[in-house]
Design an enzyme around this catalytic site. Structure first.
Site, short mmCIF file in Angstrom:
data_model
loop_
_atom_site.label_atom_id
_atom_site.label_comp_id
_atom_site.label_asym_id
_atom_site.label_seq_id
_atom_site.Cartn_x
_atom_site.Cartn_y
_atom_site.Cartn_z
N GLY A 56 -6.23 22.09 12.96
CA GLY A 56 -6.24 22.12 11.51
C GLY A 56 -7.58 21.67 10.96
N CYS A 57 -7.86 22.03 9.72
CA CYS A 57 -9.16 21.72 9.15
C CYS A 57 -9.31 20.23 8.87
CB CYS A 57 -9.40 22.54 7.88
SG CYS A 57 -8.04 22.55 6.73
N TYR A 58 -8.30 19.63 8.25
CA TYR A 58 -8.36 18.19 8.01
C TYR A 58 -8.46 17.42 9.33
CZ TYR A 58 -6.90 18.33 3.06
OH TYR A 58 -6.84 18.51 1.69
#
Lengths: 354, 354, 354, 354
Positions: free
Chosen positions: A158-160
């Protein structure tokens, strides 16, 4: 380029979303691949240029319905899955049944959690392909490079989580901070929410304002728990709050660390050493803090460490472009590893600022 | 309106900045005041409409140089000082020497710190009017209402600090959280930086990006230390990081509290009770988190409390418009208290969203 | 306020959209009205604060389904229709059948075109209430003030059209420009498109970019044709191109006029004279050009006239806030006329800039 | 790459501005050049990464003062001048006196006007290097390709003018529209104004608003007059109004053409044919209109033609990125022509959207 350097055949499932478009942007300039397949069920039959006019000048396959693909004829070497969370696991299972040698980089959350029970807890339903989940490799290249090289199925992070993990995994591995007192205050541009029409993502709902969401509970927490615990060798549960910034691209994680075993400068030195040879992680000088704009459109992550005025505490910043290093750039980096290309190939773009 | 309800004469020193314009916006619609003086040294002789064309349809005094004001003739009842930090203390000292009965609301940081030594430590030079600093009342109306009513000189609080203090003072007074573990991750729109031309505030430097600044050290910390310590009855030093959001107005403070003496719901109940009668502090239902856009242009502060997934922790949100409740609206609220007007007079505007 | 000054009872049909919210913002501060009804079919049963949290601090009626309204019991004096184009005509017809004395300000396009054939041509279907269309008065207050005072049904003008008409009607009436060579290049913020989720109105689709839409054909043209032709006393068809600006509020029309019968300064003098007594139209000094930000949130229109470097041509600018003077503010202005209130009542807000 | 393919040595004068940074972004990925010199007088001695942190991961020369450059030692093949208008002409004159074989691409306006009298009229002072002005070639590659190949000094066109000229030159050459009735309504992002701190370019002055500037008189008009007149073979003076869009990059010119000699479709066919082989000009299908976001960060110009509802008129759209095709990308394209490289080298980046 020698005769053996023939181009790999690449497909993108779910090409009409933002991560799909970002894959096309990067792959169009990748010297060793050909895009041979673009699927988009709702837009099947349309040209990619109808959906994303920036591609008008380029030759690209017409958008196809996933069910209509003739896999035998196409024989792709690798496909990127940029499909919605939850539906991907079944798609990948079917696909690998049909094309057993196919390599897959999945950009959804479906294969990120190694623990079937954790998946069910965070996503609210049993996993549809638990046997694949076991084989999937977590695709944070800097941490799992060797496994990714041999993997058939890579779960792109995921990006976060990429943002927070690149900052914290080396510190947790070195036992340099208190694992029970981590606070991650994260801020993201809107493209992380995808392209589908949502009232709360309309321009007028987002611009000229700022807010948090998923406060106290957010699905990326499961991924953080998994990776932080692996790094620390014990259970780690962090406080994490995502926010929405009125901008298109970029994530900044402001991370509060306490219980430092050494000086903040030592945290910095540790990160500097960990990433000394990494092409896509750049540690700023001690005291400097990263800005999202300086990585926009590039595959770079910028890290920074600052001393808090309170002794024993440090503030760590991590900035990346959520669509590039946080999604499609990371996916291409994984493809490069899986197909034996130079890891940086097609990912050398300099950030676009201003 | 009776014959005794004659209008108060109001001056604004430093009218060409954003807080000056915001004061004019609010006072133009205040039924009990007349704007009799606008100063702006660099723009003296110009019309306010030349500097802020939104005022073209209104009659306003021509911008004057501060030195050229005939105070005897003008006899203002109250002036707002919207001058730069550091220069204000001398201006106010001179002014009160000339017009001894004048009331002053100062929007700079010059009189916020009661402790002369703390002022010198945070601002790097000795205070030029220490005797006035002693008399100045800290102008957070909800906390110091009675003192403000009797004050001659009110030090309007900083925008970040107002946001954090309204959320935390009741909790610290009640000893409901661990005072040694507060983390305030604050995000502000750009108008907090004022109107003066700065390369780092150019549109292209701010838009489509996000960053922190003053990490580890920021002048608002001195103010937070003072008010938090007063509230807790012991020294409190919090971790505080300001960030810049590509938007004009608004501050959101995301506050991490640990060591809760009771359930997060009890923190919420405590805030609800503390502000039950306050017209400008609104506590959202438990679990809801405030957004800056919903207070834009209004004098409201929205507070929210959410339980963290980690027991004993809560996440508290505080949103206000930095130019209104965070500066000029708060200043008008103080003026209302000082001149005996209804506290909400001229401040009833509903937020402008979208 | 005397005993006869009782408050009017006002309803808003379609309160969950942007023009609905803007009506609520204005009416909450209007001294002579009470909001007694808010309808929103999809959100019926919810609080207005659930849909627009900025209204959390205020008491407002719960959102009702239109069909569930007890009109007898409610007895509203006037309703605003902020419903989608096309459906409004039937709603208003039914409503007036049930509550014959009711006054209506309709913010949709349904009653703007007096000519039934023109309506059918521009909107693609026959009008469902042609007898009402005949009675409806076009609600541009500055032009049709006396008719509006006596009207039962007022068709509030479009936002683009108000902007262009206020600039051009006096010039066409005076035969001061060539009616066959008008070019209107108009630019609008996004709220003109309403709140409904649309892919092309997502933040990431609108920000950091600029584009035209409806080029060559746009429904507001029918309205322009009608009003320009009435003003000129002959058929006038103008070239008109709308554009989308990455901002929430505001319309700027840049209007190119040729064939000037006199100097550009004379056009300016003509506009100045036409609007000398108008509270909501402000003509800037000759040579100055209006900006949308200076009217944001206010009911003002700013007009400017500049000489082109080519003799016989002028460039005219017209700026208003599409949600205020371009929609809900104009609607309240019409309500004031229809109910006999002061025309500016509730509309005195100064523009919010920055 | 063969032994003869050694890299060219390139300097950038004025590297600390936006066009300088854009040159660095592009040249860092150009396979045939080395950046050997970066000058920035005010920032001399600093690293480029201090001024533009996005370059932190790359090796670049330290910023030098122009006067301190040792030209003999450096022996650059070509320099880009990204210096302010007015000062460049003297710099280039001195430079060519010292390094006679040096090639120069000048991004300022100093050498764009071939007519010395026109220069003086538009810029208010006599030209300081009229003999060079005669030799300079106007650098719109699509129009002057062969001359550019042989030029020593190329005057890179203005951003607005490139946008309008690429749309209109083929039409004027073909005598397809009325040259006396052209209206160009142009809209630009803020980076066209450069990086220097200006009050009117602060974020809060630009965001959430829209305005025109230079109405009636703008310096780019001189350049338009020159090129349009050359194309038409007679004097052409167009109406031109620039506007400022709250975005960083991009120009859209909405062009109103009248007096069509043929159908709007024929204008489209003419443009399609004119640019059939051009890599950086893409003509959209008839009826489609370009958007700036679809060329962001790329060297593409998108053109579109739409029929007005009024017979004999067409509306033409032209979109480019003002920093790329409108400045630094165009400059690199010219460099490629001047140094004998493939014209598209280093300019293949796909647009960054979203």
């Amino acid at each position: 380029m020698t005769a053996t350097d023939k181009k790999a055949k690449i497909g993108i499932l779910g090409a009409s979303g933002y991560t799909g478009a970002e894959l096309v942007r990067l792959l169009l300039r990748h010297p060793r691949v050909n895009i041979c397949l673009l699927t988009a069920d709702r837009r099947a039959g349309k040209a990619m240029a109808d959906v994303f006019p920036q591609f008008s000048p380029y030759h690209l396959p017409t958008l196809a319905a996933l069910d209509a693909v003739d896999w035998k004829k196409l024989e792709p070497d690798l496909v990127f899955c940029a499909l919605p969370h939850g539906t991907t696991q079944k798609v990948v299972k079917d696909l690998l049944a049909r094309v057993p040698a196919l390599k897959v980089v999945d950009l959804s959350a479906d294969f990120r959690l190694a623990d079937v029970a954790a998946y069910e807890r965070w996503y609210g339903h049993p996993h549809a392909a638990p046997e694949l989940q076991k084989k999937a490799v977590y695709g944070l290249s800097e941490i799992y490079r060797e496994k990714i090289k041999k993997a058939q199925l890579v779960a792109n992070p995921g990006c976060y989580t990429s943002s927070a993990e690149l900052a914290l995994i080396p510190l947790l591995q070195a036992n340099a901070i208190d694992p029970d007192a981590i606070v991650i205050d994260a801020k993201s541009g809107v493209t992380g929410a995808g392209r589908g029409a949502r009232e709360d993502m309309q321009f007028a709902e987002v611009s000229e304002g700022f807010h948090a969401y998923g406060v106290g509970q957010h699905r990326h927490m499961g991924e953080l728990d998994q990776e932080f615990s692996l790094a620390a060798g014990r259970e780690v549960i962090a406080t994490f709050t995502p926010h929405l910034v009125p901008m298109n691209r970029g994530i900044l994680s402001t991370i509060y660390a306490r219980g430092l075993k050494a000086k903040p400068q030592d945290l910095h030195a540790l990160l500097l050493k960990s990433y000394a040879k990494e092409p896509f992680v750049h540690v700023l000088p001690f005291g400097a803090f990263p800005q999202t704009r300086h990585v926009r459109g590039s595959n770079m992550t910028f890290l920074g460490v600052v001393a808090d005025r309170i002794a024993g505490r440090a503030i760590i910043g991590s900035a990346l472009d959520n669509l590039t290093k946080g999604a499609s750039g990371q996916a291409v980096q994984n493809m490069n590893l899986m197909l034996g290309f130079a890891e940086t190939m097609g990912l050398e773009q300099v950030a676009l600022f201003p």
